[in-house]
Design an enzyme around this catalytic site. Structure first.
Site, mmCIF file in Angstrom:
data_model
loop_
_atom_site.group_PDB
_atom_site.id
_atom_site.type_symbol
_atom_site.label_atom_id
_atom_site.label_comp_id
_atom_site.label_asym_id
_atom_site.label_seq_id
_atom_site.Cartn_x
_atom_site.Cartn_y
_atom_site.Cartn_z
ATOM 1 N N VAL A 110 -15.184 32.761 58.199
ATOM 2 C CA VAL A 110 -16.255 33.429 57.450
ATOM 3 C C VAL A 110 -17.327 32.439 56.984
ATOM 4 C CG1 VAL A 110 -16.791 34.950 55.499
ATOM 5 C CG2 VAL A 110 -14.656 35.251 56.762
ATOM 6 N N LYS A 154 -15.313 40.220 39.659
ATOM 7 C CA LYS A 154 -16.683 39.679 39.632
ATOM 8 C C LYS A 154 -17.538 40.296 40.740
ATOM 9 C CE LYS A 154 -17.481 35.535 41.849
ATOM 10 N NZ LYS A 154 -18.605 35.596 42.808
ATOM 11 N N ASN A 155 -16.949 40.389 41.941
ATOM 12 C CA ASN A 155 -17.761 40.804 43.080
ATOM 13 C C ASN A 155 -17.989 42.308 43.147
ATOM 14 O OD1 ASN A 155 -18.074 38.187 43.687
ATOM 15 N ND2 ASN A 155 -16.611 38.151 45.393
ATOM 16 N N ASP A 202 -11.570 34.353 50.515
ATOM 17 C CA ASP A 202 -11.368 33.980 49.102
ATOM 18 C C ASP A 202 -9.884 33.829 48.752
ATOM 19 O OD1 ASP A 202 -14.185 34.189 48.477
ATOM 20 O OD2 ASP A 202 -13.930 36.347 48.644
ATOM 21 N N CYS A 252 -21.760 29.557 45.154
ATOM 22 C CA CYS A 252 -20.976 28.405 45.623
ATOM 23 C C CYS A 252 -21.545 27.828 46.908
ATOM 24 C CB CYS A 252 -19.530 28.829 45.845
ATOM 25 S SG CYS A 252 -18.691 29.176 44.307
ATOM 26 N N ARG A 310 -25.660 35.010 43.438
ATOM 27 C CA ARG A 310 -26.066 35.665 44.685
ATOM 28 C C ARG A 310 -26.819 36.982 44.431
ATOM 29 N NH1 ARG A 310 -26.201 32.132 48.156
ATOM 30 N NH2 ARG A 310 -26.166 33.649 49.842
HETATM 31 N N1 EPU Z 1 -24.545 35.968 56.503
HETATM 32 C C1 EPU Z 1 -25.638 35.694 57.295
HETATM 33 N N2 EPU Z 1 -26.833 36.282 56.966
HETATM 34 C C2 EPU Z 1 -26.957 37.113 55.901
HETATM 35 C C3 EPU Z 1 -25.824 37.399 55.110
HETATM 36 C C4 EPU Z 1 -24.627 36.809 55.434
HETATM 37 O O1 EPU Z 1 -25.556 34.941 58.263
HETATM 38 O O2 EPU Z 1 -28.072 37.611 55.651
HETATM 39 C C5 EPU Z 1 -23.251 35.313 56.820
HETATM 40 C C6 EPU Z 1 -22.832 34.335 55.730
HETATM 41 O O3 EPU Z 1 -23.447 33.085 55.859
HETATM 42 C C7 EPU Z 1 -21.335 34.276 55.923
HETATM 43 C C8 EPU Z 1 -21.002 35.694 56.376
HETATM 44 O O4 EPU Z 1 -22.221 36.274 56.830
HETATM 45 O O5 EPU Z 1 -21.040 33.376 56.940
HETATM 46 C C9 EPU Z 1 -20.399 36.564 55.304
HETATM 47 O O6 EPU Z 1 -21.236 36.566 54.181
HETATM 48 P P1 EPU Z 1 -21.322 37.808 53.186
HETATM 49 O O7 EPU Z 1 -22.735 38.288 53.144
HETATM 50 O O8 EPU Z 1 -20.250 38.760 53.513
HETATM 51 O O9 EPU Z 1 -21.004 37.102 51.815
HETATM 52 P P2 EPU Z 1 -21.680 37.356 50.404
HETATM 53 O O10 EPU Z 1 -22.029 38.772 50.221
HETATM 54 O O11 EPU Z 1 -22.732 36.318 50.166
HETATM 55 C C10 EPU Z 1 -19.480 37.956 49.165
HETATM 56 C C11 EPU Z 1 -18.741 37.372 48.003
HETATM 57 C C12 EPU Z 1 -18.057 36.103 48.417
HETATM 58 C C13 EPU Z 1 -17.092 36.411 49.545
HETATM 59 C C14 EPU Z 1 -17.861 37.046 50.703
HETATM 60 C C15 EPU Z 1 -16.976 37.457 51.844
HETATM 61 C C16 EPU Z 1 -20.161 38.067 46.193
HETATM 62 C C17 EPU Z 1 -21.085 37.694 45.089
HETATM 63 N N3 EPU Z 1 -19.714 37.092 46.945
HETATM 64 O O12 EPU Z 1 -20.462 36.985 49.497
HETATM 65 O O13 EPU Z 1 -17.314 35.656 47.312
HETATM 66 O O14 EPU Z 1 -16.481 35.229 49.971
HETATM 67 O O15 EPU Z 1 -18.565 38.203 50.228
HETATM 68 O O16 EPU Z 1 -16.043 38.388 51.414
HETATM 69 O O17 EPU Z 1 -19.798 39.231 46.356
HETATM 70 C C18 EPU Z 1 -16.677 34.180 45.658
HETATM 71 O O18 EPU Z 1 -16.558 35.160 44.942
HETATM 72 O O19 EPU Z 1 -16.283 33.036 45.345
HETATM 73 C C19 EPU Z 1 -17.334 34.347 46.933
HETATM 74 C C20 EPU Z 1 -17.828 33.340 47.641
#
Ligand code: EPU
Length: 445
Positions: free
Chosen positions: A332, A26-27, A310, A120, A96
């Site tokens: 995280v 998915k990601n 995850d 989520c 997202r």
């Molecule tokens: N963060 C910030 N500011 C930002 C962006 C992120 O503070 O502008 C913080 C977040 O709040 C978090 C940390 O940085 O505490 C990491 O967030 P990240 O941006 O890496 O997460 P994401 O891109 O929103 C993706 C996956 C998540 C997975 C995380 C970490 C997708 C759609 N989602 O999220 O997957 O947990 O990376 O690997 O790619 C899932 O698939 O269930 C899921 C939650």
């Protein structure tokens, strides 16, 4: 008319034995769909998973005029007719992806608007890094009650961005901004998850010039245009780790197809350390089993190559069967243990604390978030028609594992959250010896 809500009924207590195939990740799939919009010719994505998040993303792309044809997981995306720069929330919901569309579409349109994000609820999940990056490339961003608006008056310009934290999403935004920006972009402290590396491969195949280095630095030399490409979607490493935990927790034996074991990184080390075992069958097939009595572990989630956030939920279920006290420190997300209360109802012995139970630098220290868990094992799990409701996607698969090892019948509600990432898992799981059915919620007495 209200949509039919579904639940899973699982009769557990036996070792789970059999074979299962991982879907495409998915990601990566949803990010590859966004990347396709950067090209001026069509892209074909192969092995796209039949999951809710892909459907949501497809509806967003179609709403702005891209054409998306899906033929049994082969997605052909033609951005040629894209003419709207205003992304709506489709009927199927949000995820997202809108924040990634904000920077991506800004190459093509002088003004772009995207809705507030879904996904989520596992923490605050701010998007400040994305917005700051767009501004650094020369865009202007306004936050409204409905979402985000970005504008530019000239071509975006390459820049040096040091991410405050190696965020996956923010790294993707910087990649999408950098590949078509004028001049050089450097992303320091970038995320290097396997899906990011895969995205870089895809962008390179589209004509982007991207250099990676031994550290967390990515250098991009912007180009004038990108072409469409053909890209297979890699197997979901989160899903594969969950099936490994199902084998380990139930003392079963599961052969997982469609996963490159290299992408499981340190998960394999943790799995072995607690008593799991695995055998490599071929380049994309791994057999998981329990090698010895399970022993406890201290786990701290972290960005790649650390233990993925995850993976922690399915791993926690396995740790309920380990002999001793285990600790998980989630660094995280601040709110990712919502699933433990229901586990305790099934007989697990877990407790949460706001303290950092570990040595990794943690953004949640002294912030009063319950982000460390103590799991005392082994505790046999028991279900007597218990109804448990999924709080978030990855916890959903953890509940399936819990229900599979619990003696008796469990009902799992809220499966739409799980199906956003895994589709309807019942036909795949029913190929093993697990007794699982998908039933309308209305039929639960
Ligand atoms: N963060 C910030 N500011 C930002 C962006 C992120 O503070 O502008 C913080 C977040 O709040 C978090 C940390 O940085 O505490 C990491 O967030 P990240 O941006 O890496 O997460 P994401 O891109 O929103 C993706 C996956 C998540 C997975 C995380 C970490 C997708 C759609 N989602 O999220 O997957 O947990 O990376 O690997 O790619 C899932 O698939 O269930 C899921 C939650």
């Amino acid at each position: 008319m209200a949509q039919q809500e579904w639940a899973y009924r699982i009769h557990g207590g036996e070792p789970v034995v059999g074979q299962i195939s991982c879907l495409g990740a998915k990601n990566f799939a949803t990010k590859a769909m966004v990347a396709a919009l950067l090209a001026d010719s069509p892209t074909e994505l192969v092995n796209c998973p039949p999951i809710g998040d892909v459907a949501i993303t497809r509806d967003m792309l179609v709403a702005i005029g891209a054409s998306v044809d899906d033929e049994a997981g082969r997605l052909r995306i033609d951005p040629g007719d894209m003419r709207s720069s205003s992304v709506p929330i489709p009927d199927s919901g949000s995820n997202r992806i809108p924040i990634l569309l904000l920077g991506t579409l800004l190459h093509r349109f002088a003004e772009v608007s995207v809705p507030v994000l879904g996904g989520c609820r596992i923490g605050e999940r701010p998007v400040d890094f994305h917005l700051a990056a767009i501004e650094q490339f020369g865009g202007q961003v306004t936050t409204t009650r409905e979402g985000y608006l970005a504008r530019r008056t000239r071509r975006l310009r390459g820049t040096t961005i040091t991410l405050p934290y190696p965020s996956v999403g923010a790294t993707e935004t910087c990649l999408f901004l950098g590949v078509l920006a004028q001049g050089r972009t450097v992303i320091a402290n970038a995320a290097i998850e396997p899906e990011i590396i895969e995205l870089i491969t895809m962008l390179r195949a589209m004509g982007a010039v991207i250099f990676t280095s031994a550290g967390r630095e990515i250098r991009i030399e912007g180009v004038e245009r990108l072409n469409g490409t053909r890209m297979p979607i890699l197997g979901d490493r989160i899903e594969a780790a969950s099936w490994a935990c199902l084998a380990g927790a139930s003392d079963g034996e599961i052969t997982v197809h469609g996963i490159n074991p290299n992408n499981l990184g340190n998960f394999l080390a943790y799995f072995q350390q607690v008593g799991g075992g695995f055998e490599l069958i071929d380049a994309e097939t791994v057999r998981f089993f329990r090698r010895t009595r399970l022993s406890p572990a201290v786990v701290e989630t972290d960005v790649y190559p650390g233990f993925s956030t995850d993976w922690q939920q399915p791993f926690a279920i396995m740790l309920t069967q380990a002999h001793g006290i285990s600790i998980i420190h989630e660094t995280v997300y601040e709110n990712r243990f919502g699933y433990l209360a229901a586990l305790n109802q099934l007989g697990a012995n877990t407790q949460l604390t706001t303290h950092c139970l570990g040595g990794l630098p943690c953004r949640y220290r002294d912030k009063n978030h319950e982000h460390s868990a103590i799991i005392v094992g082994p505790t046999p799990l028991r279900a007597d028609g218990n109804v448990i409701t999924i709080p978030d996607l990855r916890a959903g698969l953890a509940y399936i594992i819990a229900a599979a090892i619990a003696r008796g019948t469990s009902i799992i509600r809220g499966v739409h959250l799980l199906e956003r990432g895994y589709g309807n898992v019942v036909p795949r799981l029913a190929l093993m010896n697990l007794q699982i059915e998908r039933i309308p919620c209305g039929s639960i007495l």
